[in-house]
Design a protein around this motif. Structure first.
Motif, PDB file in Angstrom:
ATOM      1  N   UNK A   1       0.864  -1.182   0.000  1.00 21.29           N
ATOM      2  CA  UNK A   1       0.000   0.000   0.000  1.00 21.29           C
ATOM      3  C   UNK A   1       0.901   1.233   0.000  1.00 21.29           C
ATOM      4  N   UNK A   2       0.662   2.078  -0.984  1.00 14.59           N
ATOM      5  CA  UNK A   2       1.464   3.296  -1.117  1.00 14.59           C
ATOM      6  C   UNK A   2       0.603   4.517  -0.821  1.00 14.59           C
ATOM      7  N   UNK A   3       1.174   5.454  -0.087  1.00 11.87           N
ATOM      8  CA  UNK A   3       0.523   6.724   0.216  1.00 11.87           C
ATOM      9  C   UNK A   3       1.316   7.826  -0.476  1.00 11.87           C
ATOM     10  N   UNK A   4       0.663   8.502  -1.418  1.00 11.09           N
ATOM     11  CA  UNK A   4       1.290   9.616  -2.113  1.00 11.09           C
ATOM     12  C   UNK A   4       0.694  10.914  -1.572  1.00 11.09           C
ATOM     13  N   UNK A   5       1.566  11.858  -1.219  1.00 13.93           N
ATOM     14  CA  UNK A   5       1.118  13.092  -0.562  1.00 13.93           C
ATOM     15  C   UNK A   5       1.054  14.239  -1.564  1.00 13.93           C
ATOM     16  N   UNK A   6      -0.052  14.984  -1.474  1.00 12.08           N
ATOM     17  CA  UNK A   6      -0.273  16.128  -2.343  1.00 12.08           C
ATOM     18  C   UNK A   6      -0.667  17.324  -1.482  1.00 12.08           C
ATOM     19  N   UNK A   7      -0.324  18.509  -1.962  1.00  6.37           N
ATOM     20  CA  UNK A   7      -0.560  19.715  -1.177  1.00  6.37           C
ATOM     21  C   UNK A   7      -2.033  20.087  -1.116  1.00  6.37           C
ATOM     22  N   UNK A   8      -2.788  19.799  -2.174  1.00  8.19           N
ATOM     23  CA  UNK A   8      -4.209  20.129  -2.153  1.00  8.19           C
ATOM     24  C   UNK A   8      -4.977  19.135  -3.011  1.00  8.19           C
ATOM     25  N   UNK A   9      -6.294  19.199  -2.922  1.00 13.55           N
ATOM     26  CA  UNK A   9      -7.161  18.247  -3.605  1.00 13.55           C
ATOM     27  C   UNK A   9      -7.108  18.380  -5.122  1.00 13.55           C
ATOM     28  N   UNK A  10      -6.912  19.591  -5.604  1.00 13.09           N
ATOM     29  CA  UNK A  10      -6.895  19.795  -7.047  1.00 13.09           C
ATOM     30  C   UNK A  10      -5.702  19.090  -7.681  1.00 13.09           C
ATOM     31  N   UNK A  11      -4.554  19.229  -7.073  1.00 13.67           N
ATOM     32  CA  UNK A  11      -3.364  18.536  -7.586  1.00 13.67           C
ATOM     33  C   UNK A  11      -3.546  17.022  -7.477  1.00 13.67           C
ATOM     34  N   UNK A  12      -4.141  16.597  -6.373  1.00 21.98           N
ATOM     35  CA  UNK A  12      -4.377  15.165  -6.186  1.00 21.98           C
ATOM     36  C   UNK A  12      -5.309  14.623  -7.268  1.00 21.98           C
ATOM     37  N   UNK A  13      -6.338  15.388  -7.607  1.00 21.83           N
ATOM     38  CA  UNK A  13      -7.269  14.945  -8.644  1.00 21.83           C
ATOM     39  C   UNK A  13      -6.570  14.788  -9.988  1.00 21.83           C
ATOM     40  N   UNK A  14      -5.711  15.737 -10.327  1.00 20.76           N
ATOM     41  CA  UNK A  14      -4.982  15.627 -11.591  1.00 20.76           C
ATOM     42  C   UNK A  14      -4.064  14.404 -11.595  1.00 20.76           C
ATOM     43  N   UNK A  15      -3.462  14.101 -10.456  1.00 19.95           N
ATOM     44  CA  UNK A  15      -2.634  12.901 -10.349  1.00 19.95           C
ATOM     45  C   UNK A  15      -3.482  11.643 -10.520  1.00 19.95           C
ATOM     46  N   UNK A  16      -4.676  11.646  -9.940  1.00 18.53           N
ATOM     47  CA  UNK A  16      -5.567  10.495 -10.096  1.00 18.53           C
ATOM     48  C   UNK A  16      -5.955  10.311 -11.562  1.00 18.53           C
ATOM     49  N   UNK A  17      -6.317  11.397 -12.219  1.00 17.25           N
ATOM     50  CA  UNK A  17      -6.681  11.308 -13.642  1.00 17.25           C
ATOM     51  C   UNK A  17      -5.542  10.734 -14.480  1.00 17.25           C
ATOM     52  N   UNK A  18      -4.323  11.062 -14.088  1.00 17.91           N
ATOM     53  CA  UNK A  18      -3.152  10.573 -14.820  1.00 17.91           C
ATOM     54  C   UNK A  18      -2.758   9.160 -14.390  1.00 17.91           C
ATOM     55  N   UNK A  19      -3.605   8.517 -13.579  1.00 17.96           N
ATOM     56  CA  UNK A  19      -3.369   7.153 -13.101  1.00 17.96           C
ATOM     57  C   UNK A  19      -2.125   7.056 -12.224  1.00 17.96           C
ATOM     58  N   UNK A  20      -1.910   8.088 -11.418  1.00 14.27           N
ATOM     59  CA  UNK A  20      -0.827   8.054 -10.442  1.00 14.27           C
ATOM     60  C   UNK A  20      -1.330   7.613  -9.065  1.00 14.27           C
ATOM     61  N   UNK A  21      -2.638   7.403  -8.957  1.00 11.05           N
ATOM     62  CA  UNK A  21      -3.248   6.882  -7.730  1.00 11.05           C
ATOM     63  C   UNK A  21      -4.435   6.027  -8.155  1.00 11.05           C
ATOM     64  N   UNK A  22      -4.781   5.040  -7.329  1.00  8.54           N
ATOM     65  CA  UNK A  22      -5.825   4.088  -7.710  1.00  8.54           C
ATOM     66  C   UNK A  22      -7.223   4.531  -7.339  1.00  8.54           C
ATOM     67  N   UNK A  23      -7.370   5.368  -6.329  1.00  8.29           N
ATOM     68  CA  UNK A  23      -8.683   5.903  -6.002  1.00  8.29           C
ATOM     69  C   UNK A  23      -8.533   7.257  -5.331  1.00  8.29           C
ATOM     70  N   UNK A  24      -9.647   7.978  -5.306  1.00  6.21           N
ATOM     71  CA  UNK A  24      -9.661   9.293  -4.668  1.00  6.21           C
ATOM     72  C   UNK A  24     -11.009   9.475  -3.975  1.00  6.21           C
ATOM     73  N   UNK A  25     -10.971   9.968  -2.770  1.00  7.39           N
ATOM     74  CA  UNK A  25     -12.179  10.336  -2.033  1.00  7.39           C
ATOM     75  C   UNK A  25     -12.467  11.797  -2.349  1.00  7.39           C
ATOM     76  N   UNK A  26     -13.658  12.067  -2.831  1.00  7.86           N
ATOM     77  CA  UNK A  26     -14.005  13.419  -3.261  1.00  7.86           C
ATOM     78  C   UNK A  26     -14.931  14.076  -2.249  1.00  7.86           C
TER      79      UNK A  26
END
Length: 631
Positions: A279-304
């Motif tokens: 299990x990997x935890x990737x840290x992002x400064x805010x939700x918007x950046x995290x969402x873009x990472x999710x869209x790019x398949x850099x994370x497997x799920x996102x809680x919105x």
């Protein structure tokens, strides 16, 4: 903002052990109504339930909701917002920013069932015993419980853990402050003695204790330096759970690996769970950046958490192609209060009429329409979403409880149902602002040169402190409304570290905060609203409440003798909190929103699991092959 620990705990009835446990302990199982056998031996119980009979017998093999044949393997990449510089949970919330992964390497004495309310079964402990008056509890550790270095988990570890957590963590100091003595009374037995009898929740919250390795923290690191349980550290600590820290990049990522020889893998409370190899935890400064990472398949799920994002930001090809799944999971296991918090430590907020005026200035309906696509409901209770929320006028047992504090609470508690002001159109907004102006005038405030001032001519100046863009949007909407009643309002957004430091020292006028509420509230209410917590650095009493009536009602909740009394006492507490206008309530949504790349599967989720991610899911190789490789 993260909801704190779930206290799915209240009244108490315990299941007795079956013959298999009798053989293991050498003790007899008798009626749960008895604290001891005829020979004076304690009654050992494999499960603890605060509501009544437990579902699973002593010889149960697994929880019904898991897949015992779930494949082990794969990697789950998760999103964390913020940063971290600490793996030491003993100083979490006091020093440094804790990595969420740090909590996952430790086991607790008991494990919660997710298809029952307020029920726990043995994890590190194989059994528990307590007397009828709940004056103490004894936990018996499993012989097979081991740390990752192979050493056994001992009573000394348990004693060390509760002492360290109470000493260095304000949250734990409050949560366990009624545990006045912890002692070893047998080779694997630990007795917790409580401040007084009658607190039905205490045996259970002791079962939530995360146990730390005494020998590790009293030892030295790889460079020969003595470890310090009172300090932050980035040395991966020793754990006892199904995962250990594999690698990390400070402030950016943490990877956990499944422990192949995990001692508890075949326990009934662990079968079918913890299925990912990593299990990997990737840290992002805010939700918007995290969402873009999710869209790019850099994370497997996102809680919105943003209604706007959920409605507008997930229109990308992978969703249309059904490689990304959007899903909402019902929230059945907790209620909540989310609100603009007025810091009573600031003199200007000590008048309830000013606080109430701030509520009249908030046009929730227009905010819901403009910012949230009409998805939210206005919160009208500190226990919103549960049967514990007060409604109408008090009656029956609730009224009897409130009579004991009648001279210490607003008269409206007894005469007027609480409702929040309703806006949403110009006429309603004008009427609310007129009522706000009336309350302010009654309290001795007036508007001079378009600025609200008190009787001494001092202007009402408010800084709303926020830590992320989503909170800033909400604050920006509210700011003009405050200015319309003459308040000099400003908004300051700060980074995570500064925000946490200011919260710990209560250095703010207003913040946005939330409190998660279990289906059976108890001792945590003192941490939320109790007078003692108001001056305790790092406590959850962000409001700064010091109210004898509230303290009395909290005790009524904690010492309730049955479910009926608990519900009545909680509703009474809710009503008094509401009529003191400590906060400006915001909004809630009864579902958790998740988007995920369709690489995983799960069995039918139990009622109180919400998403069940990640513990009840597993990597599905067939699904993963269909949607393609990760980026």
């Amino acid at each position: 903002m993260t909801i704190t620990r779930r206290h799915l705990l209240q009244s108490a009835a315990f299941a007795t052990v079956a013959p298999a446990l009798e053989a293991a302990t050498g003790l007899s199982a008798v009626s749960p109504a008895k604290a001891q056998t005829a020979t004076g031996e304690p009654v050992w119980r494999h499960g603890l339930s605060l509501f009544g009979d437990i579902k699973y017998p002593a010889d149960f093999k697994r929880f019904d909701y898991v897949n015992p044949d779930a494949p082990k393997g794969g990697v789950a990449r998760q999103i964390s917002i913020g940063t971290f510089d600490n793996f030491n949970i003993a100083v979490a919330g006091v020093k440094g920013s804790i990595a969420p992964a740090a909590n996952l390497i430790y086991e607790t004495l008991m494990a919660r069932s997710q298809d029952e309310i307020a029920t726990e079964y043995g994890l590190l402990a194989e059994a528990a015993s307590h007397p009828d008056d709940f004056a103490w509890v004894i936990y018996r550790l499993r012989k097979e419980a081991r740390w990752h270095d192979g050493k056994p988990v001992t009573p000394e570890d348990v004693i060390f853990s509760i002492a360290a957590l109470k000493k260095y963590s304000p949250m734990h100091a409050s949560y366990y402050r009624h545990v006045v003595k912890t002692e070893k009374i047998g080779e694997r037995d630990i007795k917790f003695t409580f401040e007084s009898p009658g607190n039905r929740e205490l045996p259970h919250i002791v079962g939530e204790l995360q146990v730390l390795p005494k020998h590790y923290w009293e030892g030295t690191d790889s460079e020969g330096r003595k470890r310090d349980i009172s300090a932050t550290t980035l040395e991966p600590p020793l754990g006892s759970g199904p995962y250990r820290i594999k690698e990390f990049v400070a402030g950016r990522s943490v990877a956990l690996e499944r422990v192949r020889d995990y001692w508890g893998a075949n326990l009934p409370v662990r079968i079918g769970e913890n299925n990912f190899d990593e299990m990997r935890f990737e840290f992002f400064r805010d939700n918007q950046v995290a969402l873009e990472a999710f869209k790019a398949d850099q994370a497997d799920w996102i809680a919105e958490n943003s209604a706007k994002q959920w409605a507008t930001a997930y229109e990308f090809p992978a969703v249309a192609e059904k490689r990304v799944v959007k899903e909402e999971f019902p929230i059945n296991d907790l209620g909540r209060m989310q609100a603009f918090v007025l810091n009573l430590r600031r003199e200007q907020f000590r008048d309830a009429r000013l606080r109430r005026a701030f509520n009249y200035a908030f046009d929730f309906e227009e905010m819901n329409k403009q910012l949230f696509f009409g998805q939210y409901k206005r919160i009208d209770s500190y226990f919103y979403g549960t049967e514990l929320a007060s409604t109408g006028l008090p009656e029956g047992e609730e009224l009897k409880i409130l009579e004991t504090v009648r001279d210490k609470v607003p008269a409206e508690v007894f005469t007027t149902p609480y409702v929040s002001p309703v806006g949403g159109n110009p006429e309603a907004v004008r009427a609310n602002l007129r009522e706000s102006a009336r309350l302010l005038k009654e309290a001795g405030f007036e508007v001079r040169d378009r600025k609200l001032v008190d009787a001494a001519g001092k202007p009402v100046i408010v800084e709303l402190l926020v830590q992320d863009p989503s909170a800033e949007r909400i604050a920006l909407f509210y700011k003009p409304s405050l200015e319309r009643i003459g308040v000099t309002a400003s908004i300051r957004i700060v980074d995570d570290a500064q925000y946490e430091n200011r919260l710990r020292s209560f250095d703010y006028d207003m913040i946005i905060d939330q409190w998660g509420q279990s289906l059976s509230p108890g001792n945590e209410q003192r941490e939320y609203w109790g007078s003692q917590a108001a001056d305790q650095s790092g406590s959850r009493n962000a409001i700064g409440i010091k109210n004898p009536a509230v303290d009395t009602l909290i005790d009524k909740v904690i010492f309730a003798k049955d479910r009926s009394e608990l519900v009545a006492a909680t509703r009474a507490l809710d009503r008094v909190l509401l009529w003191n206008f400590y906060v400006v309530p915001q909004f809630s949504y009864p579902f958790s929103r998740y988007a995920r790349w369709d690489r995983f599967s799960h069995a039918e989720l139990p009622k109180y699991a919400r998403s069940g991610l990640p513990s009840l899911w597993w990597y599905d190789a067939d699904k993963a092959a269909k949607i393609g490789k990760r980026s």
